[in-house]
Design an enzyme around this catalytic site. Structure first.
Site, mmCIF file in Angstrom:
data_model
loop_
_atom_site.group_PDB
_atom_site.id
_atom_site.type_symbol
_atom_site.label_atom_id
_atom_site.label_comp_id
_atom_site.label_asym_id
_atom_site.label_seq_id
_atom_site.Cartn_x
_atom_site.Cartn_y
_atom_site.Cartn_z
ATOM 1 N N ILE A 1 0.834 -1.205 0.000
ATOM 2 C CA ILE A 1 0.000 0.000 0.000
ATOM 3 C C ILE A 1 0.863 1.246 0.000
ATOM 4 O O ILE A 1 0.600 2.210 -0.730
ATOM 5 C CB ILE A 1 -0.955 -0.016 1.210
ATOM 6 C CG1 ILE A 1 -1.918 -1.202 1.107
ATOM 7 C CG2 ILE A 1 -1.745 1.291 1.300
ATOM 8 C CD1 ILE A 1 -2.784 -1.414 2.330
ATOM 9 N N CYS B 1 -3.982 6.006 7.752
ATOM 10 C CA CYS B 1 -5.041 5.137 7.221
ATOM 11 C C CYS B 1 -4.616 3.676 7.319
ATOM 12 O O CYS B 1 -5.112 2.827 6.585
ATOM 13 C CB CYS B 1 -5.352 5.494 5.769
ATOM 14 S SG CYS B 1 -6.087 7.121 5.554
ATOM 15 N N ALA B 2 -3.666 3.385 8.227
ATOM 16 C CA ALA B 2 -3.109 2.037 8.323
ATOM 17 C C ALA B 2 -3.712 1.268 9.494
ATOM 18 O O ALA B 2 -4.601 0.433 9.318
ATOM 19 C CB ALA B 2 -1.587 2.106 8.442
ATOM 20 N N ASP C 1 -8.092 7.664 9.702
ATOM 21 C CA ASP C 1 -9.152 6.725 9.336
ATOM 22 C C ASP C 1 -9.214 5.568 10.328
ATOM 23 O O ASP C 1 -10.151 4.795 10.310
ATOM 24 C CB ASP C 1 -8.893 6.187 7.922
ATOM 25 C CG ASP C 1 -10.027 5.303 7.403
ATOM 26 O OD1 ASP C 1 -11.193 5.728 7.527
ATOM 27 O OD2 ASP C 1 -9.752 4.211 6.887
ATOM 28 N N GLU D 1 -11.587 1.045 18.407
ATOM 29 C CA GLU D 1 -12.657 1.130 17.411
ATOM 30 C C GLU D 1 -13.804 0.214 17.801
ATOM 31 O O GLU D 1 -13.562 -0.878 18.332
ATOM 32 C CB GLU D 1 -12.128 0.747 16.021
ATOM 33 C CG GLU D 1 -11.110 1.736 15.478
ATOM 34 C CD GLU D 1 -10.662 1.408 14.046
ATOM 35 O OE1 GLU D 1 -11.178 0.429 13.471
ATOM 36 O OE2 GLU D 1 -9.809 2.129 13.508
ATOM 37 N N HIS E 1 -12.847 4.277 9.506
ATOM 38 C CA HIS E 1 -12.168 3.110 8.940
ATOM 39 C C HIS E 1 -12.735 2.768 7.557
ATOM 40 O O HIS E 1 -13.220 1.665 7.305
ATOM 41 C CB HIS E 1 -12.279 1.900 9.862
ATOM 42 C CG HIS E 1 -11.129 0.948 9.717
ATOM 43 N ND1 HIS E 1 -10.536 0.308 10.768
ATOM 44 C CD2 HIS E 1 -10.442 0.534 8.616
ATOM 45 C CE1 HIS E 1 -9.555 -0.460 10.346
ATOM 46 N NE2 HIS E 1 -9.476 -0.350 9.036
ATOM 47 N N LEU E 2 -12.617 3.737 6.665
ATOM 48 C CA LEU E 2 -13.169 3.593 5.311
ATOM 49 C C LEU E 2 -12.128 3.158 4.281
ATOM 50 O O LEU E 2 -12.426 3.116 3.094
ATOM 51 C CB LEU E 2 -13.777 4.931 4.851
ATOM 52 C CG LEU E 2 -14.926 5.501 5.686
ATOM 53 C CD1 LEU E 2 -15.379 6.842 5.112
ATOM 54 C CD2 LEU E 2 -16.088 4.526 5.737
ATOM 55 N N GLY E 3 -10.915 2.834 4.733
ATOM 56 C CA GLY E 3 -9.827 2.560 3.798
ATOM 57 C C GLY E 3 -10.170 1.598 2.677
ATOM 58 O O GLY E 3 -9.777 1.802 1.528
ATOM 59 N N ALA E 4 -10.914 0.541 2.997
ATOM 60 C CA ALA E 4 -11.242 -0.477 1.988
ATOM 61 C C ALA E 4 -12.644 -0.308 1.429
ATOM 62 O O ALA E 4 -13.115 -1.162 0.685
ATOM 63 C CB ALA E 4 -11.089 -1.859 2.597
#
Length: 530
Positions: free
Chosen positions: A154, A232-233, A258, A263, A281-284
């Site tokens: 990534i 974002c990791a 993110d 969480e 947590h929208l990374g994917a």
């Protein structure tokens, strides 16, 4: 009879059609995964199970899964699958580790734009009927320095996107080779230099003991004034409280997160601060990524059920059932050998040579190579498995070679690995005894006979009186119980090593106490998945 697959979560119709097109009997029940009682009732009918995150494949579900051969997770995380129970049941667990890479990297770039131009705050202000043009003064990305912490799958995509924005990209990654850095067009630097030079910092590393809190208060203080930080990791890479203080003081100009330490994140020290952008947590979370992983998992499950091909398996090497019976202990040995060197090496690995002697040379060479690589790389990323390890090794520029040879010593066979970095060479060898237990038989050219335990301590020293006493006294004083103790030396008075199998991890305080005796050149705590 055609294999039968249950899709118990929301996969696309296109993915479901893949099963049908390949002659597999598929039941598409996208809400069934949330009904555990119903799942327990029907799971025994199926050879394969395709899921996302809603279905919980627990030990009791697996107990009822009398015919289940493969579980496929559309996505990388498999926290909802009891992998040890699946292994015991004989079910392969697959995931799709690379399907979300582009989406996650793009989200990091989007977050970087958002924090550079204060877009969320400006949007809220404008929609509230205000016109605060002078309040939202942003910065350009062009010609700024982007610091990428972690330049793997990534991170390398984020670096390429940064270069496309005409940014100067610098990267910190102990396992990034100079050749790979040159190919990406990034400057390879140490962490302190990245912190002092970067205008924007984006993190792309897994959460491990070494990376947890990599941006703590001390390291945040080393950053360039006005830096903007994007994560974002994984939550926990950044000390959120320390970052909040740095934002309040004006040292850090903004942050975009993110992921969070806890969480779902209902509260955080970062919430409510100026120029802090937060997403859940929208990374994917893009249509394309969700579709990609769904298609991949359908293909992988179909391949296994129809041809026996194994792709992205988390709990099984790419070997046949017949091979697995013989190779199991040797696969474990190969992983242990790799894990030993992986934990001992903190600089980029340039070359790996796997030497297979005697009976080991007659086995599935590729599987043994993959097991070595998985062990070697797993200390830096717990999600690496035997399938993904060769891809990641190639990305890191590690040159791998395998040598097979006839029996050349007292053992029926052994595996030896030799790893080279820019500054040193490490080697270790092991074999499997008749009881099926792997053993270390040589380290640094010094012959030993060491049982492998979950927790071990490795030391190097000069061969002189008092070593055993120093080890025993120090370990005893700190309450560390020694299960097994192995010594070895090259020559009298020369280089020597000790390998201790202990009952619990050896804390830093114990290691420091040993170092303070002045008798040891190196003291390292090691762990192995037994």
């Amino acid at each position: 009879m055609a294999p039968k697959v249950l899709v118990s979560d929301k996969l696309s119709e296109t993915a479901v059609q893949i099963f049908r097109d390949r002659g597999i009997d598929v039941d598409f029940e996208p809400t069934l995964g949330k009904d555990k009682e119903k799942l327990l009732e029907v799971i025994g009918q199926y050879d394969g199970l395709a899921i996302r995150s809603a279905t919980k494949v627990t030990a009791d579900v697996l107990e009822k899964a009398t015919n289940l051969k493969v579980i496929g997770r559309a996505g990388i995380g498999v926290d909802n699958v009891d992998i040890p129970a699946a292994s015991q049941k004989g079910a392969i667990v697959m995931n799709t580790p690379f399907g979300n890479s582009i989406t996650t990297a793009e989200h990091a770039i989007a977050m970087m734009f958002a924090v550079a131009r204060q877009i969320p705050e400006a949007d809220a202000s404008t929609q509230a009927g205000k016109w605060e043009k002078s309040k939202f003064m942003g910065v350009e990305l062009t010609a700024k320095t982007l610091g990428v912490i972690g330049c793997g799958n990534i991170g390398s995509i984020a670096a390429e996107r940064g270069k496309g924005l005409k940014m100067k990209v610098i990267a910190f990654d102990p396992f990034l080779s100079q050749e790979r850095a040159d190919k990406l067009g990034v400057e390879k630097v140490e962490l302190d230099e990245l912190l002092s030079r970067a205008d924007f910092i984006t993190l792309h590393v897994p959460l491990t003991d070494k990376t947890k809190g990599i941006l703590n208060a001390e390291n945040i203080a080393k950053t360039k004034k006005g830096v903007r930080i994007i994560n974002c990791a994984r939550g926990g890479l950044v000390d959120e409280a320390a970052l909040a203080e740095a934002i309040k003081s004006g040292h850090v100009a903004g942050a975009a997160f993110d992921v969070f330490e806890v969480e779902p994140a209902t509260e955080s020290p970062l919430f409510g601060l100026p120029n802090v952008v937060c997403t859940p947590h929208l990374g994917a979370s893009t249509t394309e990524a969700q579709e990609n992983v769904a298609l991949q998992v359908a293909e992988q499950i179909s391949d296994y059920l129809l041809t026996g091909a194994v792709t992205n398996a988390l709990n099984m090497p790419s070997v046949t059932a017949e091979e697995a019976k013989v190779m199991g202990p040797w696969i474990k040995l190969a992983e242990h050998l790799g894990a030993f060197v992986g934990q001992m090496t903190e600089e980029p690995i340039k070359e790996l040579n796997v030497i297979l002697d005697g009976v080991a040379s007659q086995m599935n060479v590729k599987a043994l190579d993959c097991a070595v690589l998985a062990g070697l790389l797993k200390p830096t990323n717990a999600e690496i498995n035997m399938v993904s390890a060769p891809v990641i090794a190639k990305d890191r520029g590690i040159k791998t070679a395998t040598t097979t040879q006839d029996k050349s010593g007292v053992f029926d066979g052994y595996i030896k690995i030799v790893v080279k970095t820019a500054n040193r060479e490490r080697s270790i060898a092991g074999t499997v005894f008749s009881d099926g237990k792997p053993r270390f038989i040589q380290i640094k050219g010094i012959n030993i006979d060491a049982e492998i335990g979950a927790h071990m301590l490795y030391t190097t020293n000069r061969d002189e009186p008092g070593i055993i006493g120093a080890l025993g006294e120090t370990m005893g004083k700190h309450g560390v119980n020694i299960a097994n103790f192995t010594l070895g030396r090259k020559d009298a008075g020369g280089d020597a090593i000790a390998l201790l199998y202990v009952d619990a991890p050896v804390e830093d305080s114990v290691q420091n106490a040993l170092k303070s005796t002045g008798k040891f050149q190196n003291v390292s705590s090691l762990s192995f998945a037994i």
